[in-house]
Design a protein around this motif. Structure first.
Motif, short mmCIF file in Angstrom:
data_model
loop_
_atom_site.label_atom_id
_atom_site.label_comp_id
_atom_site.label_asym_id
_atom_site.label_seq_id
_atom_site.Cartn_x
_atom_site.Cartn_y
_atom_site.Cartn_z
N MET A 167 0.81 -1.21 0.00
CA MET A 167 0.00 0.00 0.00
C MET A 167 0.85 1.26 0.00
O MET A 167 0.38 2.33 -0.37
N GLU A 301 -4.69 5.40 5.22
CA GLU A 301 -5.04 4.02 4.93
C GLU A 301 -6.43 3.88 4.29
O GLU A 301 -6.64 3.05 3.41
N SER A 302 -7.40 4.68 4.74
CA SER A 302 -8.76 4.53 4.21
C SER A 302 -8.81 4.87 2.72
O SER A 302 -9.43 4.15 1.93
N MET A 305 -6.81 2.19 0.73
CA MET A 305 -7.53 0.92 0.62
C MET A 305 -8.62 1.01 -0.45
O MET A 305 -8.83 0.08 -1.22
N SER A 358 -16.06 0.13 0.76
CA SER A 358 -14.73 0.00 1.35
C SER A 358 -14.76 0.64 2.74
O SER A 358 -15.15 1.81 2.88
N LEU A 360 -12.26 0.87 6.25
CA LEU A 360 -11.01 0.50 6.92
C LEU A 360 -11.31 -0.32 8.17
O LEU A 360 -10.64 -1.33 8.44
N GLY A 389 -10.69 -3.55 6.45
CA GLY A 389 -9.28 -3.77 6.76
C GLY A 389 -9.14 -4.75 7.91
O GLY A 389 -10.13 -5.17 8.53
N ILE A 406 -9.84 -7.64 3.94
CA ILE A 406 -9.09 -7.22 2.75
C ILE A 406 -8.14 -8.31 2.26
O ILE A 406 -7.94 -8.49 1.04
#
Length: 418
Positions: A167, A301-302, A305, A358, A360, A389, A406
């Motif tokens: 990532m 991260e959000s 992702m 999506s 996280l 996540g 994920i």
């Protein structure tokens, strides 16, 4: 280090011996040349094809400069074809050849010529293929490494650690040759500026390259956000004090798409069953390139992702839109009000459709409700899914919505068919 890419090899195998020109496209340095000159050539060898019937030329190699002349190239290929058996013609960086279209068209009707080419984005962009070889070419789109491909070559002991690295540094194959994070970062930053942007600037003679670079920065900072050229024009006016016009912004966005750097995902009215052309979302083809462009400062991260899920869906062949669900509800005063709910991804492949959110994480009932609200308002029978996540077990909740972590989504090819 060898990374096998069976998906793309199988795509090539499926169109072998057709009269069309097989054109391998994708972002620069994503592995097109390796696919053609290493993986596919090895396959031909395993099939018993002798070296004399494989005509492979790397046109970027200075030692092959004379073959950049179209007549010299034609003469050389013709001289190698000594019998009626099938010849496999592999041309890397075909845009180095002047009038390459005529060269390739010359072999379309040659029955024992099977032609495969790659080209860098500086000369052979997706629109060129459509224009020059309409109806006579097969495009094989190559992406940077998927997570599964990356994991196969990663030195990490577990998938979750590999995913965290993926990532940040993305799936450009050459990043895996570096041990140090600093070297990975420097490679990606250099690649973006000295290869991708330089290609676009030189091809289209863009003189004020600062505007193009700043637009890339703005898009990189807002992945997953709805926008359009007019909104971006206002951003440039208020933040950059720039007079960059929406027409120019629209043109630049198109160039970035043609160079396989970004992709546009348009909005789809799920209940009305129609597309809404603006605003749209833009996602980066490779997370490492996106992060490098921002000097690895905005690694949320959000957002990453969401971009990661989009890329994986595209690699699996799905068309991916941004979903919108319009509803009419009573407010506290009893008045009917209109509300719009967003579904992150509406994914279509043939008769298959999935609605995907999506998230996280979903640590509270309120967060669960927030993520499921839009999906519960989609009144059809297609599968609804939330990708989260972490490593929580995948399951189906009481509303029939699939909750999948994920890692399961990325590593299990049939993860959408739970």
């Amino acid at each position: 280090m060898e990374i096998q890419r069976p998906k793309y090899l199988n795509q090539i195998i499926s169109v072998m011996h057709t009269s069309n020109i097989k054109v391998i496209t994708g972002a620069r340095r994503c592995g097109k040349s390796y696919l053609l000159f290493e993986i596919f050539k090895h396959y031909l060898h395993d099939c018993g094809i002798d070296e004399e019937h494989v005509i492979a030329i790397d046109l970027e190699d200075r030692r092959n400069k004379k073959y950049r002349d179209p007549d010299n190239l034609l003469e050389y290929i013709d001289s190698k074809m000594q019998d009626d058996k099938m010849y496999y013609i592999l041309l890397d960086e075909v845009q180095m050849v002047a009038e390459f279209e005529d060269v390739l068209n010359s072999y379309i009707k040659v029955k024992n010529a099977d032609v495969y080419v790659t080209g860098s984005n500086s000369k052979l962009l997706s629109k060129d293929i459509v224009t020059e070889f309409r109806g006579r070419s097969t495009e094989i789109r190559v992406h940077p490494l998927s997570f599964v491909e990356y994991l196969s070559a990663s030195k990490h002991a577990n998938a979750y650690d590999a995913l965290r690295e993926y990532m940040v540094y993305g799936g450009m194959p050459y990043t895996l040759t570096y041990e140090r994070a600093e070297d990975k970062a420097n490679y990606l930053k250099s690649l973006f500026r000295r290869v991708y942007l330089k290609d676009i600037q030189e091809r289209y003679d863009i003189r004020n390259d600062n505007d193009l670079e700043e637009l890339v920065d703005v898009i990189a900072s807002s992945i997953g956000s709805l926008t359009n050229p007019t909104k971006l024009q206002n951003t440039f006016k208020t933040v950059k004090n720039s007079t960059l016009k929406d027409v120019t912004i629209k043109n630049y966005l198109g160039l970035l798409e043609d160079a396989f750097l970004i992709e546009k995902s348009v909005r789809y009215d799920i209940k009305g069953k129609k597309y809404i052309s603006t605003p749209a979302k833009y996602y980066f083809e490779d997370l490492g390139l996106r992060n490098a462009r921002l000097n690895f400062r905005q690694v949320e991260e959000s957002h990453l992702m969401e971009n990661l899920i989009y890329n994986e869906l595209r690699m699996r062949g799905y068309s991916v839109d941004v979903g919108q669900v319009e509803t009419f509800e009573k407010n506290s005063e009893g008045k009917t009000i209109r509300k719009n709910f967003e579904v992150d991804f509406v994914c279509n492949l043939g008769a298959k459709r999935f609605y995907i959110q999506s998230a996280l994480d979903m640590p509270t009932p309120e967060k669960v409700e927030q993520e499921t609200n839009s999906l519960l308002r989609v009144n059809d029978s297609f599968q609804k899914m939330i990708i989260v996540g972490g490593l929580a077990p995948s399951h189906i909740n009481e509303d029939g919505i699939v909750i999948i972590n994920i890692i399961d989504f990325l590593t299990k090819p049939e993860s959408l068919n739970i």
